[in-house]
Design a protein around this motif. Structure first.
Motif, PDB file in Angstrom:
ATOM      1  N   GLN A 177       3.547  -3.195  22.096  1.00 38.93           N
ATOM      2  CA  GLN A 177       4.583  -2.419  21.414  1.00 38.93           C
ATOM      3  C   GLN A 177       4.150  -2.001  20.011  1.00 38.93           C
ATOM      4  O   GLN A 177       4.454  -0.907  19.547  1.00 38.93           O
ATOM      5  N   ASP A 178       3.444  -2.872  19.315  1.00 34.82           N
ATOM      6  CA  ASP A 178       3.022  -2.598  17.943  1.00 34.82           C
ATOM      7  C   ASP A 178       1.742  -1.759  17.860  1.00 34.82           C
ATOM      8  O   ASP A 178       1.363  -1.311  16.786  1.00 34.82           O
ATOM      9  N   SER A 179       1.094  -1.549  18.980  1.00 26.58           N
ATOM     10  CA  SER A 179      -0.187  -0.838  18.988  1.00 26.58           C
ATOM     11  C   SER A 179       0.007   0.657  18.722  1.00 26.58           C
ATOM     12  O   SER A 179       0.958   1.261  19.205  1.00 26.58           O
ATOM     13  N   PRO A 180      -0.910   1.276  17.964  1.00 23.34           N
ATOM     14  CA  PRO A 180      -0.843   2.717  17.737  1.00 23.34           C
ATOM     15  C   PRO A 180      -1.342   3.509  18.963  1.00 23.34           C
ATOM     16  O   PRO A 180      -1.247   4.715  19.003  1.00 23.34           O
ATOM     17  N   GLN A 226       3.192  -8.504  25.148  1.00 18.84           N
ATOM     18  CA  GLN A 226       4.118  -7.373  25.099  1.00 18.84           C
ATOM     19  C   GLN A 226       4.327  -6.901  23.663  1.00 18.84           C
ATOM     20  O   GLN A 226       4.379  -5.709  23.392  1.00 18.84           O
ATOM     21  N   ARG A 227       4.428  -7.844  22.734  1.00 17.36           N
ATOM     22  CA  ARG A 227       4.614  -7.507  21.317  1.00 17.36           C
ATOM     23  C   ARG A 227       3.383  -6.758  20.778  1.00 17.36           C
ATOM     24  O   ARG A 227       3.515  -5.772  20.055  1.00 17.36           O
ATOM     25  N   LEU A 228       2.180  -7.199  21.159  1.00 24.03           N
ATOM     26  CA  LEU A 228       0.952  -6.520  20.731  1.00 24.03           C
ATOM     27  C   LEU A 228       0.918  -5.082  21.256  1.00 24.03           C
ATOM     28  O   LEU A 228       0.529  -4.160  20.554  1.00 24.03           O
ATOM     29  N   LYS A 271       3.904 -12.529  23.729  1.00 23.91           N
ATOM     30  CA  LYS A 271       3.001 -12.171  22.648  1.00 23.91           C
ATOM     31  C   LYS A 271       2.214 -10.898  23.012  1.00 23.91           C
ATOM     32  O   LYS A 271       2.019 -10.025  22.185  1.00 23.91           O
TER      33      LYS A 271
END
Length: 122
Positions: free
Chosen positions: A11-14, A7-9, A5
């Motif tokens: 990756q999706d972060s600007p 790692q996903r945050l 979870k």
């Protein structure tokens, strides 16, 4: 929070994240929290370090100088002579990255600059 979870945050972060395991130990990082921090960092980056040797260092009273970064060797020489008038009576050569260079050679922010006294051989 689980590892996947997190790692996903990321990756999706600007925002950009730095893998500190892949950073060379001599790399510089700045903690910029305010506009003042940013200005101080920019000012620090706009100066160059100059090493002085022999009689040049003796006349200056120091072996290392920091000055505002000039565009080229000619501008550097002019700045040095204006800032340190005691250099006017000395002949010296300027080396850039361990090589003697001409007056029109450009100076970059990471270049190594040295003031060399006259050499004599034998």
């Amino acid at each position: 929070m689980g590892r996947l979870k997190m790692q996903r945050l990321i990756q999706d972060s600007p925002h950009q994240f730095i893998d500190t395991d892949k950073i060379a130990s001599d790399q510089e990082f700045y903690n910029i929290n305010t506009k003042k921090d940013l200005l101080e960092m920019q000012l620090e980056k706009q100066t160059i370090k100059i090493m002085a040797f022999g009689v040049i260092a003796e006349k200056l009273g120091q072996a290392e100088l920091k000055i505002e970064q000039p565009q080229n060797i000619s501008e550097l020489r002019e700045t040095l002579l204006n800032t340190y008038p005691q250099l006017a009576s000395l002949k010296f050569t300027i080396a850039l990255n361990k090589q003697v260079v001409s007056e029109d050679k450009a100076i970059g922010p990471d270049d190594e600059v040295a003031l060399l006294p006259p050499f004599s051989g034998g």
